[in-house]
Design an enzyme around this catalytic site. Structure first.
Site, PDB file in Angstrom:
ATOM      1  N   CYS A  65       0.850  -1.193   0.000  1.00 43.36           N
ATOM      2  CA  CYS A  65       0.000   0.000   0.000  1.00 43.36           C
ATOM      3  C   CYS A  65       0.891   1.250   0.000  1.00 43.36           C
ATOM      4  O   CYS A  65       1.863   1.323   0.746  1.00 43.36           O
ATOM      5  CB  CYS A  65      -0.894  -0.008   1.243  1.00 43.36           C
ATOM      6  SG  CYS A  65      -2.030   1.386   1.275  1.00 43.36           S
ATOM      7  N   CYS A  94       0.711   4.772   6.870  1.00 44.55           N
ATOM      8  CA  CYS A  94       0.081   4.608   8.188  1.00 44.55           C
ATOM      9  C   CYS A  94       1.062   3.876   9.116  1.00 44.55           C
ATOM     10  O   CYS A  94       1.477   2.743   8.811  1.00 44.55           O
ATOM     11  CB  CYS A  94      -1.209   3.813   8.050  1.00 44.55           C
ATOM     12  SG  CYS A  94      -2.270   4.488   6.755  1.00 44.55           S
ATOM     13  N   CYS A 108       0.457   0.168  10.338  1.00 44.07           N
ATOM     14  CA  CYS A 108      -0.044  -0.876   9.435  1.00 44.07           C
ATOM     15  C   CYS A 108       1.031  -1.781   8.851  1.00 44.07           C
ATOM     16  O   CYS A 108       2.062  -1.321   8.346  1.00 44.07           O
ATOM     17  CB  CYS A 108      -0.845  -0.225   8.307  1.00 44.07           C
ATOM     18  SG  CYS A 108      -1.711  -1.447   7.297  1.00 44.07           S
ATOM     19  N   CYS A 145     -16.828  -8.702   5.637  1.00 46.46           N
ATOM     20  CA  CYS A 145     -16.111  -7.443   5.385  1.00 46.46           C
ATOM     21  C   CYS A 145     -14.862  -7.719   4.560  1.00 46.46           C
ATOM     22  O   CYS A 145     -14.015  -8.507   4.985  1.00 46.46           O
ATOM     23  CB  CYS A 145     -15.660  -6.810   6.696  1.00 46.46           C
ATOM     24  SG  CYS A 145     -16.964  -6.640   7.896  1.00 46.46           S
ATOM     25  N   CYS A 150     -19.705  -5.564   3.548  1.00 47.36           N
ATOM     26  CA  CYS A 150     -18.973  -4.361   3.927  1.00 47.36           C
ATOM     27  C   CYS A 150     -17.658  -4.405   3.166  1.00 47.36           C
ATOM     28  O   CYS A 150     -17.075  -5.487   3.019  1.00 47.36           O
ATOM     29  CB  CYS A 150     -18.697  -4.370   5.435  1.00 47.36           C
ATOM     30  SG  CYS A 150     -17.696  -2.971   5.980  1.00 47.36           S
ATOM     31  N   CYS A 181     -19.440   2.781   8.383  1.00 45.31           N
ATOM     32  CA  CYS A 181     -18.747   2.093   9.477  1.00 45.31           C
ATOM     33  C   CYS A 181     -17.477   2.893   9.697  1.00 45.31           C
ATOM     34  O   CYS A 181     -16.623   2.949   8.805  1.00 45.31           O
ATOM     35  CB  CYS A 181     -18.440   0.653   9.060  1.00 45.31           C
ATOM     36  SG  CYS A 181     -17.323  -0.208  10.200  1.00 45.31           S
ATOM     37  N   ARG A 211     -18.116  -1.861  17.787  1.00 45.56           N
ATOM     38  CA  ARG A 211     -17.426  -3.141  17.578  1.00 45.56           C
ATOM     39  C   ARG A 211     -16.116  -3.219  18.349  1.00 45.56           C
ATOM     40  O   ARG A 211     -15.244  -2.359  18.196  1.00 45.56           O
ATOM     41  CB  ARG A 211     -17.166  -3.388  16.083  1.00 45.56           C
ATOM     42  CG  ARG A 211     -16.527  -4.758  15.833  1.00 45.56           C
ATOM     43  CD  ARG A 211     -16.415  -5.143  14.361  1.00 45.56           C
ATOM     44  NE  ARG A 211     -17.683  -4.959  13.700  1.00 45.56           N
ATOM     45  CZ  ARG A 211     -17.880  -4.148  12.661  1.00 45.56           C
ATOM     46  NH1 ARG A 211     -16.887  -3.468  12.173  1.00 45.56           N
ATOM     47  NH2 ARG A 211     -19.060  -4.030  12.129  1.00 45.56           N
TER      48      ARG A 211
HETATM   49  N1  SAM Z   1      -6.631   0.810   3.113  1.00 47.63           N
HETATM   50  C1  SAM Z   1      -7.901   1.136   3.612  1.00 47.63           C
HETATM   51  C2  SAM Z   1      -7.886   2.222   4.652  1.00 47.63           C
HETATM   52  O1  SAM Z   1      -6.889   2.378   5.343  1.00 47.63           O
HETATM   53  O2  SAM Z   1      -8.912   2.868   4.793  1.00 47.63           O
HETATM   54  C3  SAM Z   1      -8.663  -0.061   4.140  1.00 47.63           C
HETATM   55  C4  SAM Z   1      -7.919  -1.131   4.921  1.00 47.63           C
HETATM   56  S1  SAM Z   1      -7.184  -0.608   6.466  1.00 47.63           S
HETATM   57  C5  SAM Z   1      -6.233  -2.024   6.921  1.00 47.63           C
HETATM   58  C6  SAM Z   1      -8.589  -0.577   7.582  1.00 47.63           C
HETATM   59  C7  SAM Z   1      -8.372  -0.188   8.999  1.00 47.63           C
HETATM   60  O3  SAM Z   1      -7.702  -1.208   9.688  1.00 47.63           O
HETATM   61  C8  SAM Z   1      -7.538   1.048   9.289  1.00 47.63           C
HETATM   62  O4  SAM Z   1      -8.243   2.234   9.133  1.00 47.63           O
HETATM   63  C9  SAM Z   1      -7.195   0.827  10.752  1.00 47.63           C
HETATM   64  O5  SAM Z   1      -8.189   1.410  11.564  1.00 47.63           O
HETATM   65  C10 SAM Z   1      -7.243  -0.692  10.908  1.00 47.63           C
HETATM   66  N2  SAM Z   1      -5.899  -1.219  11.195  1.00 47.63           N
HETATM   67  C11 SAM Z   1      -4.898  -1.410  10.319  1.00 47.63           C
HETATM   68  N3  SAM Z   1      -3.807  -1.900  10.927  1.00 47.63           N
HETATM   69  C12 SAM Z   1      -4.106  -2.023  12.236  1.00 47.63           C
HETATM   70  C13 SAM Z   1      -3.383  -2.460  13.391  1.00 47.63           C
HETATM   71  N4  SAM Z   1      -2.129  -2.860  13.300  1.00 47.63           N
HETATM   72  N5  SAM Z   1      -4.023  -2.471  14.583  1.00 47.63           N
HETATM   73  C14 SAM Z   1      -5.302  -2.060  14.674  1.00 47.63           C
HETATM   74  N6  SAM Z   1      -6.038  -1.631  13.623  1.00 47.63           N
HETATM   75  C15 SAM Z   1      -5.452  -1.598  12.429  1.00 47.63           C
HETATM   76 FE1  SF4 Z   2      -2.803   1.204   3.416  1.00 50.29          FE
HETATM   77 FE2  SF4 Z   2      -2.778   0.047   5.794  1.00 50.29          FE
HETATM   78 FE3  SF4 Z   2      -2.995   2.665   5.622  1.00 50.29          FE
HETATM   79 FE4  SF4 Z   2      -5.056   1.114   4.816  1.00 50.29          FE
HETATM   80  S1  SF4 Z   2      -4.263   1.311   6.878  1.00 50.29           S
HETATM   81  S2  SF4 Z   2      -4.219   2.902   3.775  1.00 50.29           S
HETATM   82  S3  SF4 Z   2      -3.908  -0.648   4.030  1.00 50.29           S
HETATM   83  S4  SF4 Z   2      -1.240   1.443   4.949  1.00 50.29           S
END
Ligand code: SAM
Ligand code: SF4
Ligand code: DTB
Length: 320
Positions: free
Chosen positions: A54, A58, A61, A98, A129, A189, A261
């Site tokens: 990606c 973040c 992530c 989801c 979702c 959501c 949730r």
């Molecule tokens: N890429 C898209 C986005 O960020 O909107 C969708 C997938 S992203 C993995 C969805 C959500 O997963 C993020 O907004 C975050 O809240 C949650 N998430 C991702 N990594 C996480 C982690 N290590 N611990 C807890 N929540 C996490």
């Molecule tokens: Fe990409 Fe992870 Fe950020 Fe979603 S949360 S935008 S998958 S880096």
């Protein structure tokens, strides 16, 4: 029935956080009882339909290409693989499926494929979702036409702390996508992650932002950070469990009719903490031994927890 407010002040929200624990949890539980069957928890199952690589940064992530987490990237799954995962989730009692993709935003071509997935999963009798990153208005409308029930797009933290966690997009980008989703008529959501080094005020500001959207999100996922090796947030101090429970309780009070949730982070939570979250107003969770790229408790463990607490999975709602 309580009025749904969208004008919470930060002082009011912080005052809720500061209540003695028993007063806060009692108040949240009473509202939960007024609005929901307190011994039922809605069950959602997650599937990562496109994993890793990606472009966003973040800092929590596993899927960001900026973070060296050793995660193996996967292209968008084939429709058949999604259908079989959805069938298994349904057989295990999930009422919502989801699908998550590691995209900044979907291209129109990939959206076509996701739309086929939504159509098929919906035909299997489950709520759908997806979480695909930022959407344009017209893309949201196409998802609505395909029958999508929910779009997950988290605000994740306070506007003030956001830039310390993510620099490749802004809070306003998130708010804009939420408007497109809402305007298309899809249920929102949206929630956040706790335990990223934010202050209590940041947690209060996150919940204030969610509750003061033009409409409360139908679902509010509260994630406890899953610490992933190779991400900047790995090794950060864990949030105290009582503070997590307080945040669930405040979410329940601000948004009394939303599903709250208990999301990521349950593998590191003991049963007592989870039970208190359910008492404080959490009434949904992810079920199945995998979240997107990290572990979730085994099904058998969750079945035992439900049995101990006398909780039943919520039955599928007959959609209008
Ligand atoms: N890429 C898209 C986005 O960020 O909107 C969708 C997938 S992203 C993995 C969805 C959500 O997963 C993020 O907004 C975050 O809240 C949650 N998430 C991702 N990594 C996480 C982690 N290590 N611990 C807890 N929540 C996490
Ligand atoms: Fe990409 Fe992870 Fe950020 Fe979603 S949360 S935008 S998958 S880096
Ligand atoms: C949400 O709020 N939590 C889910 C879902 N929405 C997409 C994702 C949790 C991801 C946890 C880390 C992982 O498994 O990669």
């Amino acid at each position: 029935m309580s009025e749904l407010r969208t004008d919470w002040s930060i002082d009011e929200v912080e005052a809720l956080f500061s209540l003695p624990f028993n007063d806060l949890v009692f108040r949240a539980h009473q509202l939960h009882r007024d609005n929901f069957k307190v011994n039922e928890v809605q069950i959602s199952t997650l599937l990562s339909i496109k994993t890793g690589a990606c472009p966003e940064d973040c800092s929590y992530c596993s899927q960001s290409s900026i973070n060296d987490t050793g995660l193996e990237r996967e292209r968008l799954l084939e429709l058949e693989a999604v259908k079989s995962a959805a069938a298994e989730a349904k057989a295990n009692g999930a009422t919502r499926f989801c699908m998550g993709a590691a995209w900044r935003n979907p291209t129109d071509k990939s959206l076509d494929k996701v739309i086929d997935m939504v159509t098929e999963v919906k035909a299997m009798g489950m709520e759908t979702c997806v979480t695909l990153g930022m959407l344009k208005q017209e893309q949201a409308s196409r998802l609505k036409d395909a029958g999508l029930d929910y779009y997950n797009h988290n605000l994740d933290t306070s506007p003030e702390f956001y830039g310390s966690v993510i620099t490749t997009r802004t809070y306003q980008d998130r708010i804009d996508t939420l408007s497109h989703v809402r305007d298309a008529g899809i249920n929102v959501c949206s929630g956040g992650i706790l335990g990223m080094g934010e202050t209590r005020r940041d947690r209060a500001r996150l919940l204030q932002q969610l509750a003061n959207l033009p409409e409360h999100p139908g679902s509010v996922p509260i994630n406890d950070l899953v610490q992933v090796k190779g991400t900047p947030l790995d090794g950060i101090d864990k949030l105290d469990a009582f503070e997590f429970i307080r945040t669930v309780a405040v979410a329940r009070i601000l948004m009394p009719k939303s599903y709250v949730r208990l999301s990521a982070g349950r593998t590191d939570m003991n049963e007592q903490t989870q039970a208190l979250c359910f008492f404080a107003g959490a009434n949904s969770m992810f079920y199945g031994d995998r979240l997107l790229t990290t572990d979730n408790p085994e099904e058998s463990q969750d079945q035992q927890l439900f049995a101990k607490l006398g909780i039943e999975p919520e039955k599928a709602q007959v959609s209008a």
